[in-house]
Design an enzyme around this catalytic site. Structure first.
Site, PDB file in Angstrom:
ATOM      1  N   LYS A 153       0.905  -1.048  -0.187  1.00 52.56           N
ATOM      2  CA  LYS A 153      -0.084   0.016  -0.019  1.00 52.56           C
ATOM      3  C   LYS A 153       0.961   1.413   0.036  1.00 52.56           C
ATOM      4  CE  LYS A 153      -3.774   1.945   2.941  1.00 52.56           C
ATOM      5  NZ  LYS A 153      -4.492   1.452   4.303  1.00 52.56           N
TER       6      LYS A 153
ATOM      7  N   SER B  15      -9.415   1.187   3.354  1.00 54.82           N
ATOM      8  CA  SER B  15      -8.564   2.352   2.437  1.00 54.82           C
ATOM      9  C   SER B  15      -7.472   1.440   1.729  1.00 54.82           C
ATOM     10  CB  SER B  15      -7.974   3.376   3.315  1.00 54.82           C
ATOM     11  OG  SER B  15      -7.109   2.599   4.212  1.00 54.82           O
TER      12      SER B  15
ATOM     13  N   SER C  80      -9.199  -1.152   7.436  1.00 54.78           N
ATOM     14  CA  SER C  80      -8.762  -0.959   6.128  1.00 54.78           C
ATOM     15  C   SER C  80      -8.043  -2.287   5.303  1.00 54.78           C
ATOM     16  CB  SER C  80      -7.963   0.272   6.025  1.00 54.78           C
ATOM     17  OG  SER C  80      -8.542   1.259   5.985  1.00 54.78           O
TER      18      SER C  80
END
Ligand code: GLN
Length: 492
Positions: A81, A156, A180
């Site tokens: 990420k 996210s 997330s």
């Protein structure tokens, strides 16, 4: 294109369909070439990611080592990420504030994977600074759900989950502050694991809410989740909250866990979409036949969970994000005074959601308000902790659907309350530091949904063990065939 075919009961999988564990084994045994594996994934990224948009950076000039791999090697390609630092890559947090920020050091997790010969080939899209549940808050572009391009992949860590689900990467690391890793894993039909707070070093993870942030794997099997967590966990002097604990997660994973006692939180089911609830109920029936016991329990403080989460995470975020002032790094808008430069840089650098949270956090921690908001939220966090630990004294784990709502269409939800409710079932694990996993539990229509298992602090191996038991019973991965969305037909 023929996806797989079976001859005399033997199933031949294409390279990209193997789990990370299988790939690692095949590469180490020299049955397949590491370079060929990496090239296969890079080719798939080129084919499909113009549509899915799960990556923000790709590296094609990767370096592979010559010679034999050691027993502990894990020589598979992976992605991060884009809020996790890796030398040679930018760390943008999907924000204009950091669009050009080049990492100056390696995160501990990346260092550990590098030492295990894993090859980082890209960084994934996300909600800006990890604030969101849909990946629509990326300052660059939204990521699409590979199962339905009109729908959100969750967030996210939506880029990581979409990439794994589409077979563009065998695994990715995300961050989980309120769900997330688990929510996008659930929405994309893959596995997402948030380890106990303190098990994995946060060094090199861009801070959002430091008392809850935790790095975890997004992958295609519970075994992969255990293996990868084992590779990245361990004490780290660079993170003062990282614990000294020997963690063995993979060795006992196939153990028979019966008899198990699971708690199902009544208020969570009352607040869950009808289709998801009935899929969850079907799964419970299946597990009951397999001898797993369930009781419905009441969690009185459930109403306080989201307000407490938002007050605390916004307060911590407002402090953590104060550093993006245009001076040390990131976007700088030149003005004729330093105050105006700070203001313009922050104003142009941050998106709406991030600004909203900073304002709310500054409000809750201001001199006149902090007792009423921040301090009370911390007290309530303790009460939530006590109540959930009481439940976990009596039960081995808490089981629920990962999300109370289905994947909505992009742009569909303009109501922030509805949006924040997506995290309703996941945030308790962060408020209390518990380990929690989301695994696929089947489909509502054509959309995958996840089942969440939460356990006691530092009982990560039990959570993974239960998850592996459930995974086998539910059979989404039966015969090792992972259900992939059919991208060939939909991507022109
Ligand atoms: N969706 C939650 C939020 O927006 C959680 C985010 C996260 O875990 N990083 O705060």
């Amino acid at each position: 294109m023929i996806v797989y075919f079976a001859v005399l009961g033997v199933v031949f999988l294409e390279l990209w369909m193997y789990t990370a564990e299988e790939l690692s084994q095949l590469i180490k045994e020299k049955r397949i070439d590491q370079k060929k594996v990496i090239e296969t994934y890079l080719k798939r990224i080129k084919m499909y990611d113009d549509t899915i948009r799960s990556f923000v950076q790709i590296k094609e000039d990767y370096k592979i080592q010559d010679g034999d791999f050691s027993e502990n090697s894990f020589p598979v390609p992976f992605s991060l990420k884009d809020n996790i630092m890796a030398l040679g890559f930018r760390t943008t947090c999907a924000s204009k504030a950091l669009w050009n920020y080049q990492a100056t050091y390696d995160s501990t997790v990346n260092g550990k994977l590098k030492n295990a010969d894993a090859i980082l080939i890209g960084k994934n899209n996300m909600d800006e600074f990890a604030m969101g549940s849909s990946t629509e808050n990326s300052a660059f572009f939204p990521t699409k759900n590979p199962w339905d391009f009109q729908r959100i992949p969750g967030g996210s860590s939506g880029g990581s989950a979409a990439a794994v689900a589409a077979g563009l990467i065998p695994f990715s690391l995300g961050s989980d502050t309120g769900g997330s890793v688990r929510l996008p894993a659930s929405f994309c039909g893959v596995v997402g694991f948030k380890p106990t707070y303190g098990l994995v070093s946060r060094y090199g993870l861009v801070a959002f809410s430091s008392s809850m942030d935790q790095i975890g794997p997004i992958c295609r099997s519970v075994r992969d989740a255990a293996l990868i967590t084992e590779k990245i966990c361990g004490f780290d002097g660079y993170d003062s909250t990282c614990v000294k604990k020997r963690t063995s997660l993979i060795s006992g994973i196939e153990r028979n866990t019966k008899p198990l006692k699971c708690a199902v939180i009544k208020e969570y089911l009352d607040n869950t979409d009808h289709d998801i609830k009935s899929l969850f109920d079907d799964n419970l029936k299946l597990l009951k036949w397999a001898g797993i016991e369930f009781d419905t329990v009441s969690f009185e403080k459930h109403d306080s969970v989201l307000p407490v989460y938002h007050i605390i995470s916004n307060s911590e975020a407002s402090s953590n994000l104060a550093r993006y002032d245009g001076v040390k790094y990131g976007l700088r808008i030149e003005e004729n005074s330093i105050e105006r430069m700070n203001m313009s840089s922050r104003n142009k650098g941050f998106g709406e959601e991030v600004k909203k949270r900073i304002i709310s956090g500054v409000f809750s921690t201001s001199m006149t308000n902090y007792r009423e908001y921040y301090l009370n939220a911390e007290k309530m966090r303790q009460k939530i902790n006590i109540q959930l630990n009481e439940i976990l004294k009596e039960y081995d784990v808490i089981i629920s659907p990962t999300s109370p709502q289905k994947q909505y269409k992009m742009g569909e939800t303009t109501d922030p309350m509805k949006y924040y409710l997506l995290d309703n079932h996941t945030v308790i694990a962060n408020l209390c530091g518990f380990p929690a996993i989301s695994i696929p539990m089947g489909f509502t229509g054509d959309l995958p949904q996840g089942l969440q298992i939460i356990g006691r602090k530092f009982e990560d191996s039990l959570v993974l063990n239960v998850a592996r038991t459930v995974e086998k019973k539910i059979g989404v991965f039966e015969d090792g065939i992972y259900p992939f969305p059919h991208l060939e037909a939909s991507v022109k």
